[in-house]
Enzyme design. Structure first.
Site, PDB file in Angstrom:
ATOM      1  N   TRP A 168     -20.383  15.976  10.810  1.00 59.25           N
ATOM      2  CA  TRP A 168     -19.731  15.165   9.122  1.00 59.25           C
ATOM      3  C   TRP A 168     -19.566  15.856   7.758  1.00 59.25           C
ATOM      4  O   TRP A 168     -21.508  16.317   7.030  1.00 59.25           O
ATOM      5  CB  TRP A 168     -19.512  13.255   8.753  1.00 59.25           C
ATOM      6  CG  TRP A 168     -18.977  12.589   9.871  1.00 59.25           C
ATOM      7  CD1 TRP A 168     -18.282  13.642  11.384  1.00 59.25           C
ATOM      8  CD2 TRP A 168     -18.618  11.219   9.551  1.00 59.25           C
ATOM      9  NE1 TRP A 168     -17.807  12.619  11.245  1.00 59.25           N
ATOM     10  CE2 TRP A 168     -17.792  10.998  10.865  1.00 59.25           C
ATOM     11  CE3 TRP A 168     -19.226  10.526   8.723  1.00 59.25           C
ATOM     12  CZ2 TRP A 168     -17.915  10.022  11.546  1.00 59.25           C
ATOM     13  CZ3 TRP A 168     -18.594   9.488   8.890  1.00 59.25           C
ATOM     14  CH2 TRP A 168     -17.552   8.933  10.540  1.00 59.25           C
TER      15      TRP A 168
ATOM     16  N   THR B  28       0.871  -1.122  -0.077  1.00 59.50           N
ATOM     17  CA  THR B  28      -0.081   0.485  -0.066  1.00 59.50           C
ATOM     18  C   THR B  28       0.504   1.063  -0.065  1.00 59.50           C
ATOM     19  O   THR B  28       2.195   0.982   0.129  1.00 59.50           O
ATOM     20  CB  THR B  28      -0.673   0.256   1.133  1.00 59.50           C
ATOM     21  OG1 THR B  28      -0.263  -0.001   2.680  1.00 59.50           O
ATOM     22  CG2 THR B  28      -1.493  -1.285   1.872  1.00 59.50           C
TER      23      THR B  28
ATOM     24  N   LYS C 266     -14.919  17.824   9.830  1.00 59.84           N
ATOM     25  CA  LYS C 266     -16.373  17.586  11.365  1.00 59.84           C
ATOM     26  C   LYS C 266     -16.830  18.781  11.825  1.00 59.84           C
ATOM     27  O   LYS C 266     -15.785  19.972  12.431  1.00 59.84           O
ATOM     28  CB  LYS C 266     -15.554  16.790  12.625  1.00 59.84           C
ATOM     29  CG  LYS C 266     -15.303  15.167  12.259  1.00 59.84           C
ATOM     30  CD  LYS C 266     -14.729  14.520  13.767  1.00 59.84           C
ATOM     31  CE  LYS C 266     -13.846  13.786  12.797  1.00 59.84           C
ATOM     32  NZ  LYS C 266     -12.686  13.513  12.324  1.00 59.84           N
TER      33      LYS C 266
ATOM     34  N   GLU D 111      -5.278  -3.639  -0.815  1.00 60.89           N
ATOM     35  CA  GLU D 111      -6.235  -4.746   0.359  1.00 60.89           C
ATOM     36  C   GLU D 111      -7.296  -5.821  -0.646  1.00 60.89           C
ATOM     37  O   GLU D 111      -7.148  -6.652   0.290  1.00 60.89           O
ATOM     38  CB  GLU D 111      -6.976  -4.338   1.571  1.00 60.89           C
ATOM     39  CG  GLU D 111      -5.821  -3.932   1.866  1.00 60.89           C
ATOM     40  CD  GLU D 111      -5.120  -2.555   2.290  1.00 60.89           C
ATOM     41  OE1 GLU D 111      -5.660  -1.908   1.111  1.00 60.89           O
ATOM     42  OE2 GLU D 111      -4.630  -1.511   3.157  1.00 60.89           O
TER      43      GLU D 111
HETATM   44  P1  ADP Z   1      -3.160   2.820  -0.806  1.00 61.40           P
HETATM   45  O1  ADP Z   1      -3.445   4.815  -1.202  1.00 61.40           O
HETATM   46  O2  ADP Z   1      -3.135   2.741   0.151  1.00 61.40           O
HETATM   47  O3  ADP Z   1      -2.154   2.654  -2.266  1.00 61.40           O
HETATM   48  P2  ADP Z   1      -5.087   1.932  -2.548  1.00 61.40           P
HETATM   49  O4  ADP Z   1      -4.759   2.689  -3.387  1.00 61.40           O
HETATM   50  O5  ADP Z   1      -5.330   0.333  -2.155  1.00 61.40           O
HETATM   51  O6  ADP Z   1      -4.786   2.604  -0.845  1.00 61.40           O
HETATM   52  O7  ADP Z   1      -6.511   3.066  -2.592  1.00 61.40           O
HETATM   53  C1  ADP Z   1      -7.718   2.518  -2.171  1.00 61.40           C
HETATM   54  C2  ADP Z   1      -8.552   3.650  -1.183  1.00 61.40           C
HETATM   55  O8  ADP Z   1      -8.653   4.544  -2.352  1.00 61.40           O
HETATM   56  C3  ADP Z   1      -9.680   3.266  -1.316  1.00 61.40           C
HETATM   57  O9  ADP Z   1      -9.969   2.851   0.446  1.00 61.40           O
HETATM   58  C4  ADP Z   1     -10.860   4.829  -1.214  1.00 61.40           C
HETATM   59  O10 ADP Z   1     -10.269   5.480  -0.144  1.00 61.40           O
HETATM   60  C5  ADP Z   1      -9.921   4.892  -2.826  1.00 61.40           C
HETATM   61  N1  ADP Z   1     -10.775   4.632  -4.417  1.00 61.40           N
HETATM   62  C6  ADP Z   1     -10.340   3.980  -4.505  1.00 61.40           C
HETATM   63  N2  ADP Z   1     -11.457   3.985  -5.292  1.00 61.40           N
HETATM   64  C7  ADP Z   1     -12.672   4.617  -5.224  1.00 61.40           C
HETATM   65  C8  ADP Z   1     -13.454   5.763  -6.233  1.00 61.40           C
HETATM   66  N3  ADP Z   1     -14.313   5.021  -7.302  1.00 61.40           N
HETATM   67  N4  ADP Z   1     -13.837   6.818  -5.445  1.00 61.40           N
HETATM   68  C9  ADP Z   1     -13.461   6.931  -3.839  1.00 61.40           C
HETATM   69  N5  ADP Z   1     -12.192   6.323  -3.754  1.00 61.40           N
HETATM   70  C10 ADP Z   1     -11.993   5.528  -4.083  1.00 61.40           C
END
Ligand code: ADP
Length: 542
Positions: free
Chosen positions: A444, A186, A439, A331
């Site tokens: 929210w 991640t 907040k 994940e």
């Molecule tokens: P990281 O930034 O930790 O690598 P990922 O690339 O796995 O995480 O991204 C996951 C996160 O991206 C999700 O938990 C969500 O917040 C955001 N995300 C992914 N797709 C969408 C979407 N279509 N709309 C809004 N948020 C999204």
């Protein structure tokens, strides 16, 4: 009572065998780092992956060893996807957009043994090579004539030499489908990055579910161009889906600007693509500025962050390209939900349809989701109640690599860190990432809604909404906006644009115009960086 059916493990190599046998003549086209176009077939891919599997064995790579890549989307990267995982080793796709220190940290944590890299990353690899602890073998993914004349990397190997030196005779081994196949970290916006270790089983099941008509709707009649990088969550699984269905594949290499992508879409007859919203912004700007159109593109998959409704309007209404909004996470391998409408939605008018498509969508089969309150109690699926989004399923992680961060699950569910609503039809809508929620007076405010409205303003190229300190309300929204080149809009005009589009008290208190918004390694806006920048921002007192 046991059933009488065959026990055949779900292995990644079966995807390649299938593609070779049934779609052997189908093309894989790549724009190469070397600057030219390269064409091969699935039969070539399978044959070269077997040669590479022999080469890996000859270099001492054994079952479970981590083999890292630093590479763009291209045919050699695809060969490694199959050669490494197919042999029972673990493909570790490193993200070249990370800082060298982070790459070293991740490679050490994963105990990578071998690193394959595209020539564009030679300076990065030279910087990390003396520092990484476990990588013994470095391979430049190119042919002999393009090998660097000199390099500080000791015993640098050449990819094509390895292919040429090894036989295409190789039988993919059979092993337990729960064996690890690939590893992706991640981006670690908070704390150290954590590894998601996928299995052959989770990958194959994810592939089946992603290809379905109500998912990405992929078939052998498609020409797929994955813009989403193969170095982040396996390009959303498209390299596997393409083999499963026998689609033509087009790889863009490092050229992800609007002009290069549009040329490739047109010259190769691309029918489907996938990427994050920031990439599509560049493409749309180019297409608009040059009065172009898409002659073969039917649909594009947009996810990773919210697809602004204004982007859907442009793709669908102006250019006739269907947008599939997807939601997922590293994940989750990564696919969790897709915004495909149901049969019952056919009669909706354009505004209602767009409102539904703007949601992140319905679970695909295999992913179970629920929203919970702060005590873990399940909230109603009424499209109004919003709470922490929890998921479970056969391609959701149960633990991070090496147990980092402890047990992530709560009663068997994975907390996504997203805050969402779910409606009666199962459409999930993210209102925020829990750490980005604003907040105000104990309530929210969803920053994503505010950003979507700002992005619909014709003068706004990009917008992020963050909470800043407020003496009375705790936090109030500040809109950080980037103007389109040559466009003008004042703070007052932009704030007035929210009138009637959102509850009055959600309207941002202030606007800060900036030249650019910082993006993370996976193309997401770095709101924590913005919060830092605007920590002392004084909101106008009303
Ligand atoms: P990281 O930034 O930790 O690598 P990922 O690339 O796995 O995480 O991204 C996951 C996160 O991206 C999700 O938990 C969500 O917040 C955001 N995300 C992914 N797709 C969408 C979407 N279509 N709309 C809004 N948020 C999204």
């Amino acid at each position: 009572m046991n059933a009488n059916m065959m026990q055949q493990p779900l292995l990644i190599s079966t995807l390649l065998n299938h593609a070779e046998r049934h779609h052997g003549e189908q093309e894989i086209v790549s724009r190469r780092v070397e600057g030219d176009m390269h064409r091969q077939t699935y039969a070539d891919l399978a044959q070269r992956a077997r040669r590479m599997a022999n080469a890996l064995a000859a270099k001492g790579v054994s079952f479970g060893d981590r083999v890292a890549t630093l590479a763009w989307n291209g045919y050699r990267h695809m060969e490694l996807y199959y050669a490494v995982s197919g042999s029972g080793a673990v493909l570790h796709t490193l993200n070249p957009r990370l800082h060298a220190d982070q790459v070293v940290w991740i490679a050490d944590h994963a105990e990578d043994q071998v690193l394959f890299f595209d020539l564009s990353f030679l300076p990065l690899v030279e910087a990390i090579a003396p520092r990484v602890k476990t990588i013994k073998t470095f391979v430049a993914m190119t042919s002999r004539e393009h090998m660097p004349a000199s390099s500080t990397i000791p015993d640098l190997l050449c990819y094509e030499d390895l292919i040429d030196a090894h036989s295409p005779e190789f039988t993919w081994p059979l092993f337990d489908e729960n064996t690890a196949s690939s590893l992706c970290y991640t981006s670690g916006t908070t704390g150290n990055p954590k590894g998601a270790l996928y299995s052959h089983r989770s990958t194959v099941l994810h592939t089946y579910a992603s290809a379905l008509p109500d998912s990405l709707d992929c078939s052998s009649r498609d020409t797929i161009l994955p813009v989403v990088p193969m170095f982040h969550v396996n390009a959303w699984g498209l390299p596997y889906v393409a083999c499963m269905v026998g689609a033509k594949l087009v790889f863009p290499g490092p050229w992800l600007d609007g002009k290069s992508l549009h040329e490739l879409f047109e010259s190769e007859g691309v029918t489907m693509s996938a990427g994050v919203p920031t990439v599509w912004q560049g493409l749309l700007a180019h297409v608009e500025a040059n009065d172009l159109k898409f002659s073969t593109m039917k649909r594009t998959v947009i996810g990773g962050s919210t697809c602004p409704p204004a982007m859907m309007d442009a793709f669908e209404d102006k250019y006739g390209v269907q947008v599939i909004h997807v939601w997922g996470m590293t994940e989750l391998s990564p696919m969790g939900a897709l915004g495909k409408l149901k049969g019952k939605h056919v009669g909706l008018d354009a505004v209602q349809r767009r409102a539904l498509q703007a949601k992140q969508g319905r679970s695909l089969y295999g992913i179970d989701m629920k929203i919970v309150d702060e005590h873990g109690g399940e909230l109603p699926r009424d499209g109004r109640a919003s709470g922490d989004l929890m998921v479970r399923g056969p391609w959701v992680i149960a633990n991070y690599f090496r147990g980092e961060g402890g047990d992530p699950l709560v009663d068997g569910w994975f907390p996504t860190g997203d805050v969402a609503t779910i409606d009666a039809d199962g459409f999930m809508q993210i209102t925020d990432r829990s750490k980005d929620v604003i907040k105000s007076g104990g309530e929210w405010i969803g920053s994503i809604d505010l950003e979507n409205i700002a992005m619909a303003h014709p003068a706004v190229a990009m917008a992020a909404c963050i909470g800043v300190k407020h003496p009375k309300w705790d936090e109030r929204p500040l809109l950080v906006a980037v103007k389109k080149p040559g466009a003008e809009v004042t703070r007052e005009e932009l704030l007035a644009f929210f009138d009637g589009r959102i509850a009055k008290w959600w309207t941002p208190d202030d606007v800060a115009f900036v030249d650019s918004i910082p993006l993370g390694a996976t193309g997401k806006m770095l709101k924590n960086r913005l919060r830092e920048t605007f920590r002392e921002h004084r909101l106008p007192t009303a």
